[in-house]
Structures are given as C-alpha cells and as structure tokens.
Design a protein around this motif. Structure first.
Motif, mmCIF file in Angstrom:
data_model
loop_
_atom_site.group_PDB
_atom_site.id
_atom_site.type_symbol
_atom_site.label_atom_id
_atom_site.label_comp_id
_atom_site.label_asym_id
_atom_site.label_seq_id
_atom_site.Cartn_x
_atom_site.Cartn_y
_atom_site.Cartn_z
ATOM 1 N N THR A 1 2.817 -25.583 5.428
ATOM 2 C CA THR A 1 4.091 -26.061 5.964
ATOM 3 C C THR A 1 5.247 -25.197 5.482
ATOM 4 N N LEU A 2 5.247 -24.845 4.196
ATOM 5 C CA LEU A 2 6.309 -24.000 3.656
ATOM 6 C C LEU A 2 6.308 -22.624 4.320
ATOM 7 N N LEU A 3 5.133 -22.061 4.508
ATOM 8 C CA LEU A 3 5.037 -20.748 5.160
ATOM 9 C C LEU A 3 5.539 -20.801 6.596
ATOM 10 N N HIS A 4 5.275 -21.908 7.264
ATOM 11 C CA HIS A 4 5.709 -22.049 8.650
ATOM 12 C C HIS A 4 7.235 -22.042 8.766
ATOM 13 N N PHE A 5 7.897 -22.732 7.848
ATOM 14 C CA PHE A 5 9.351 -22.893 7.947
ATOM 15 C C PHE A 5 10.142 -21.780 7.259
ATOM 16 N N CYS A 6 9.520 -21.069 6.347
ATOM 17 C CA CYS A 6 10.270 -20.130 5.515
ATOM 18 C C CYS A 6 10.354 -18.744 6.152
ATOM 19 N N SER A 7 11.584 -18.279 6.339
ATOM 20 C CA SER A 7 11.832 -16.904 6.772
ATOM 21 C C SER A 7 12.490 -16.162 5.613
ATOM 22 N N VAL A 8 12.831 -14.913 5.823
ATOM 23 C CA VAL A 8 13.457 -14.135 4.755
ATOM 24 C C VAL A 8 14.847 -14.665 4.431
ATOM 25 N N THR B 1 15.523 -18.004 4.304
ATOM 26 C CA THR B 1 15.381 -19.392 3.864
ATOM 27 C C THR B 1 15.331 -19.501 2.347
ATOM 28 N N VAL B 2 16.005 -20.508 1.817
ATOM 29 C CA VAL B 2 15.932 -20.819 0.389
ATOM 30 C C VAL B 2 15.272 -22.190 0.231
ATOM 31 N N ILE B 3 14.256 -22.248 -0.617
ATOM 32 C CA ILE B 3 13.544 -23.495 -0.889
ATOM 33 C C ILE B 3 13.876 -23.945 -2.316
ATOM 34 N N LYS C 1 21.764 -25.716 7.793
ATOM 35 C CA LYS C 1 20.736 -26.527 8.430
ATOM 36 C C LYS C 1 19.596 -26.702 7.434
ATOM 37 N N ILE C 2 19.321 -27.954 7.078
ATOM 38 C CA ILE C 2 18.450 -28.261 5.939
ATOM 39 C C ILE C 2 17.299 -29.160 6.366
ATOM 40 N N THR D 1 12.211 -23.588 13.510
ATOM 41 C CA THR D 1 11.988 -22.839 12.270
ATOM 42 C C THR D 1 13.257 -22.129 11.807
ATOM 43 N N ASP D 2 14.412 -22.678 12.187
ATOM 44 C CA ASP D 2 15.673 -22.031 11.819
ATOM 45 C C ASP D 2 16.385 -22.734 10.668
ATOM 46 N N PHE D 3 15.633 -23.466 9.849
ATOM 47 C CA PHE D 3 16.244 -24.112 8.687
ATOM 48 C C PHE D 3 16.616 -23.064 7.641
ATOM 49 N N GLU D 4 17.813 -23.215 7.087
ATOM 50 C CA GLU D 4 18.286 -22.277 6.067
ATOM 51 C C GLU D 4 17.919 -22.718 4.660
ATOM 52 N N VAL D 5 17.748 -24.020 4.486
ATOM 53 C CA VAL D 5 17.398 -24.574 3.173
ATOM 54 C C VAL D 5 16.284 -25.600 3.358
ATOM 55 N N ILE D 6 15.290 -25.560 2.482
ATOM 56 C CA ILE D 6 14.227 -26.560 2.455
ATOM 57 C C ILE D 6 14.240 -27.232 1.092
#
Length: 272
Positions: A212-219, A221-223, A123-124, A189-194
């Motif tokens: 925005t990056l902080l909001h979407f990024c979990s441990v 997540t890969v950006i 999910k991207i 906020t369940d995106f795996e890739v940004i």
C-alpha cells in the motif's frame, strides 16, 4: 408477528448504535440490546426487546442526547496546536484495538504541535485511522485529509470528525474504506503526505502495508509513521530492516519507545 407501539416508547433498530440513534444519558434498564446495558439507561427509562428493535420506554416522549453517562464508550480530551480534540472511543462495539487512542498517535500529534506543522493546501492520506485523532488534527492544521480504515471502524471516525471539525472545514475531511493490499487502487495516487500511527503491530500485515505504501508513495510524497518499537511485534524489524530496503527512512523523534519516522521514496531503479 406485529407489534403495537405503546405510549412513550421509542423504537431503535438493532442495527443502530447509540451515536446514530442519538438517544442516551442512561442508568438502568429491564433488558439488553446492542450497545445498551444495565448501566446505560436514564433513570425512569426501561428497555424492551423485540425481534427487530430495541425499545426505550421513558416517563416522557423526549429522550436526551448523548451527553452525560457513557459507560459503553469513553471520551478523552487532548490539546494540540491550539485545538481541543474530544475523541470518542466505542469500546463495546467490536472494534477491538481500533477503539483506543494509542500512544503513537498522541506522540505524532504532539510532534506536529512541537514542530508547528502547517498542512495548508496539502493532500493527505491517513492509513488505519482508528479514532481519527491524527487525521482530524491534520485537517485542523489545514490539510485536505482522507481518513481510512476497515469498514467497521468508519462510524467511529465519522463521529469524531463531526464532533471535532467545524462545519466550515468539514469538506476537507473524507472518510473511506481502505484495506491494505486490496483497496489502494480505489484511490488516487497524488497524496503529498501519508500518515500512519500504530499501524505497525503484526508481521502478518507487513506485506500488505508495504504494498500500500509503495502504491501511494511518489518521489514527492512524505510519509510519517509513528510506532511503539518496544510494544509491537515486529515493529523494530519493520522500521530498521524491512522499510529501509525500499524507502529512505529517517528517525525524527523518539520518546519511551515511541518512534516517529519520516519516510520518502528511494530515487533508484531498485526502489520497487
């Protein structure tokens, strides 16, 4: 005031752009309208303006689809991972820098090609999609991708999605508005890739982008951020000073100033 429609006259609302109207192939005209110029009407076609419409008068009642001459927009073809991408750029539609395919976007696509990346089942989220070239390739590589940008850019993205993604895969491409710092709460906020290509270009936007990056990024997540550090104001400082204070940042590719960073969330109590 009312208007009587003459024979062989096709009315196009002024709010339309040609890709929506799907009339085109143009060379000469007798007037001007939104998205229509002296250089973009077919031979034998004239243009008449009313207060509500652009009217295309032709020798026949049938207008050809937009296929041939497109001086008000431009199309470029790219090849990545066995896929041909034909990217339309609406250069006379007030999109500014969003109406171009920039080097960092091409570089990120080439990186995915070289690394044989497979996004199947991922999910991207793409930020600042512009033409959509990176997000579209991610769909073709198997991802379930949400392409986002400011409202005025969405029609360009939608056009390119329809032109490049087969109908059987199009359900994996979504297009939506996301203004950094404001609209992130409208998305899960369940995106795996940004993904972000050439979105680091002005310090005035950095706080909203970081938020925005902080909001979407979990441990988990890969950006992937692709930026031109030489040509974009503040880009070097953003990637070398600002982001490393909040994320783990790894330079995974560099070519002529175009740098691709793989970014993950800091696993510390100070990550926020």
């Amino acid at each position: 005031m009312s208007y009587q429609k003459p024979e062989n006259l096709i009315f196009v609302p002024l709010s339309w752009t040609l890709p929506q109207a799907e009339y085109g192939g143009y060379t000469s005209c007798s007037g001007r309208g939104r998205g229509l110029t002296d250089q973009n009407l077919v031979e034998g076609t004239s243009l008449v303006l009313t207060d509500r419409h652009v009217c295309l008068r032709s020798k026949s009642t049938r207008m050809s689809a937009i296929d041939d001459k497109k001086p008000w927009w431009q199309e470029k073809t790219f090849e990545f991972s066995g896929h041909t991408l034909k990217m339309a750029m609406f250069k006379e539609s007030s999109l500014g820098v969003s109406a171009y395919v920039w080097e960092p976007g091409v570089e990120l696509c080439q990186y995915f090609h070289n690394e044989k990346v497979n996004f199947a089942g991922k999910k991207i989220l793409e930020l600042g999609s512009g033409t959509g070239i990176v997000g579209i390739l991610a769909v073709l590589l198997g991802g379930d991708v949400t392409l986002t940008d400011r409202p005025r850019v969405l029609k360009q993205i939608e056009y390119n999605v329809a032109a490049n993604i087969p109908s059987h895969s199009r359900h994996r491409a979504k297009v939506g508005t996301l203004v950094w710092g404001d609209d992130q709460f409208n998305y899960s906020t369940d995106f795996e890739v940004i993904l972000g290509s050439d979105i680091v270009y002005s310090p005035i936007h950095f706080p909203a982008l970081v938020k925005t990056l902080l909001h979407f990024c979990s441990v988990n997540t890969v950006i992937y951020l692709s930026s031109n550090l030489n040509a974009r104001m503040g880009a070097e400082n953003f990637h070398k000073e600002v982001l490393p204070k909040l994320f783990n940042c790894e330079l995974v590719h560099s070519n002529k100033g175009n740098c691709i960073y793989k970014v993950t969330k800091e696993c510390t109590d100070n990550a926020d």
